[in-house]
Design an enzyme around this catalytic site. Structure first.
Site, PDB file in Angstrom:
ATOM      1  N   LYS A 269       0.847  -1.196   0.000  1.00 47.80           N
ATOM      2  CA  LYS A 269       0.000   0.000   0.000  1.00 47.80           C
ATOM      3  C   LYS A 269       0.880   1.242   0.000  1.00 47.80           C
ATOM      4  CE  LYS A 269      -3.990  -1.831   2.573  1.00 47.80           C
ATOM      5  NZ  LYS A 269      -4.970  -1.653   1.496  1.00 47.80           N
ATOM      6  N   ARG A 343     -10.312 -11.618   1.715  1.00 50.74           N
ATOM      7  CA  ARG A 343     -11.130 -12.718   1.168  1.00 50.74           C
ATOM      8  C   ARG A 343     -10.389 -14.049   1.267  1.00 50.74           C
ATOM      9  NH1 ARG A 343     -11.425  -9.435  -4.363  1.00 50.74           N
ATOM     10  NH2 ARG A 343     -11.141  -7.799  -2.821  1.00 50.74           N
TER      11      ARG A 343
END
Ligand code: BES
Ligand code: MN
Ligand code: ZN
Length: 492
Positions: A269, A343
């Site tokens: 990020k 996920r």
């Protein structure tokens, strides 16, 4: 915060709060307060344009002989349960660091007595709004330190005690969630998350299961472990089972994303704001907080809470974009972006809970996508469900508690977007509909016949401004939602 229910205000109640409904000045029964002070209070209210709006407060100081008494007019609006809750939070917000240590709220002044539930909501909110995380602030000036520690409520109706028991349980669950969310990521990582939770739920009668990396490898949880492999911290799976309806398989499973820090991994990020990713375990935090609340109030339901705990870090051992991993379900996943890790954690937890406990209903909570914040900001969590009745139950619990939800679609057309040329699926879809394709990914791990909902709470777990029942920072979003959802739909 200590809450006491008393019959009438004690004579020495130095700080007295009087509830006022919208336009309800005429209905105030001033009790022992004399005519002069009433006139001052009315004038102050008029000057402040106060009309009993929910949570609005007018404060006056009134002379009583040689003493001075502080009187607060507390707006309760239309006096719905939610109004009472907001008023309770507002009262604490006003007094928390004011120097006041104790306040008495006099309900006997009301023309229409509130229900026990409403009073409990007020008391719960007052306690919840006092929560702060000051442990690392060693130089906090005295004038900024909380002083208010006691709320006495006079004239609460019969039935308040029982309702308060449930609100007190909820408040304690919320505190646990907020603590876990607020703690820094060098302090809370998978192992310490488990330690803290187990210390907090000890003796409550929850069945505890903890899986370490060896156990998860044995079970074939390649998706969850793939995320964890770039971190020096070991992953954990933590399950808390509450057998309030007598044991057997849980009718409901609550599943939480517990990424204790999300750097993005090799798909790193950007630096700005990366510190926010300490709260990427907010879903897991909500699940364990809700389980604590259910156990504390003795909920008559069988519920299991399961959280997948990992740290997502870049490292020589970290997984790469292009890797293919095999999940516990046997389905294979092409990793295209190591930052779409939530996920990958959830899919193995979903498989584990369905294999081991066969719940008929599953609700997962996750700070899953930034796209959810783009869509909803911080006013609603996103709801995805394979069943309309389940969606309605969750939307209803959201409205009743203020933990609001907004439903999004699922469909085969969205599902197709995560097909992979090399594996069964890829872990990211195209740019558009990012929250939906993330939900579609999870749905591929739900067994036929299981009612399932996914709550993407990315915008909800951390607040940059105070709300009715929380200060800036960790909100505890999801705990009151889940507690209410269980109470309304799973208890006898
Ligand atoms: N934890 C983040 C989602 C997130 C972002 C939550 C900002 C709260 C605030 C999640 O793991 C993530 O990184 N998602 C990616 C998915 C993308 C790579 C498909 C995202 O949203 O950018
Ligand atoms: Mn991520
Ligand atoms: Zn994440």
């Amino acid at each position: 915060m200590q809450i006491d229910f008393i019959t009438t205000p004690t004579a020495d109640a130095a700080i007295l709060a009087l509830p006022v409904g919208k336009g309800g000045f005429a209905h105030i029964h001033w009790g022992a307060i004399g005519a002069t002070v009433q006139t001052i209070a009315r004038a102050a209210a008029k000057a402040a344009r106060f009309d009993g709006e929910t949570g609005a407060i007018v404060e006056i100081f009134a002379g009583e002989g040689d003493a001075v008494r502080r009187i607060l007019l507390l707006g309760i609006g239309a006096a719905t349960d939610m109004d009472w809750e907001k008023a309770g939070g507002a009262l604490t917000a006003r007094l928390l660091t004011s120097g006041a240590t104790s306040v008495t709220l006099d309900l006997s002044t009301l023309a229409v007595a509130p229900t026990g539930k409403a009073v409990a909501r007020l008391a719960g909110a007052a306690a919840q709004r006092s929560w702060r995380h000051d442990v690392y602030r060693t130089k906090l000036p005295d004038s900024s330190k909380p002083t208010l520690t006691h709320l006495a409520i006079a004239g609460a109706p019969v039935g308040t005690d029982e309702a308060w028991h449930a609100q007190d349980a909820l408040t304690k669950g919320l505190s646990l969630t907020r603590l876990l969310v607020a703690e820094p990521p060098n302090v809370i990582y998978p192992e310490t998350f488990v330690e803290r939770v187990l210390a907090e739920v000890e003796g409550l009668g929850l069945d505890v299961t903890v899986l370490d990396e060896d156990a998860m490898a044995e079970l074939g949880m390649g998706a969850l472990l793939g995320v964890s492999q770039g971190s020096v911290r070991e992953a954990r799976l933590l399950a808390l089972k509450w057998n309030g309806a007598g044991g057997g398989d849980p009718s409901l499973a609550l599943v939480g994303k517990g990424v204790t820090f999300d750097s993005g991994g090799i798909s790193l990020k950007p630096g700005a704001g990366m510190e926010d990713m300490k709260w990427d375990m907010g879903g897991a935090g909500a699940v364990v907080g809700a389980m604590k609340a259910l156990a504390l109030r003795g909920a008559k339901a069988n519920v299991i809470g399961v959280v997948g705990l990992v740290e997502n870090m870049p490292d020589a051992a970290a997984q790469r974009p292009g890797d293919v991993v095999t999940s516990m379900s046997g389905q294979t996943i092409e990793i295209l972006n190591t930052d779409a890790e939530g996920r990958l954690v959830l899919c193995d937890v979903l498989t584990w809970v369905q294999t081991t406990h066969r719940p008929k209903t599953i609700v997962d909570l996750a700070t899953l996508t930034g796209a959810m914040i783009v869509a909803l900001g911080s006013e609603h969590g996103g709801l995805f469900a394979n069943d309309d009745s389940l969606a309605a139950q969750l939307l209803g619990a959201g409205k009743a508690t203020g933990d609001l939800l907004w439903r999004f679609p699922l469909s085969p057309a969205y599902d197709k977007l995560i097909d992979s040329p090399i594996a069964d699926m890829k872990n990211v879809g195209p740019r558009g509909g990012g929250s939906i394709t993330a939900a579609q990914f999870l749905q591929r791990y739900i067994d036929a016949g299981v009612r399932w909902a996914h709550l993407d709470i990315a915008g909800m777990v951390w607040a940059d401004k105070a709300g009715a029942t929380y200060d800036k920072g960790a909100t505890g979003y999801g705990v009151r939602l889940l507690d209410r959802f269980v109470a309304d739909n799973f208890e006898r």
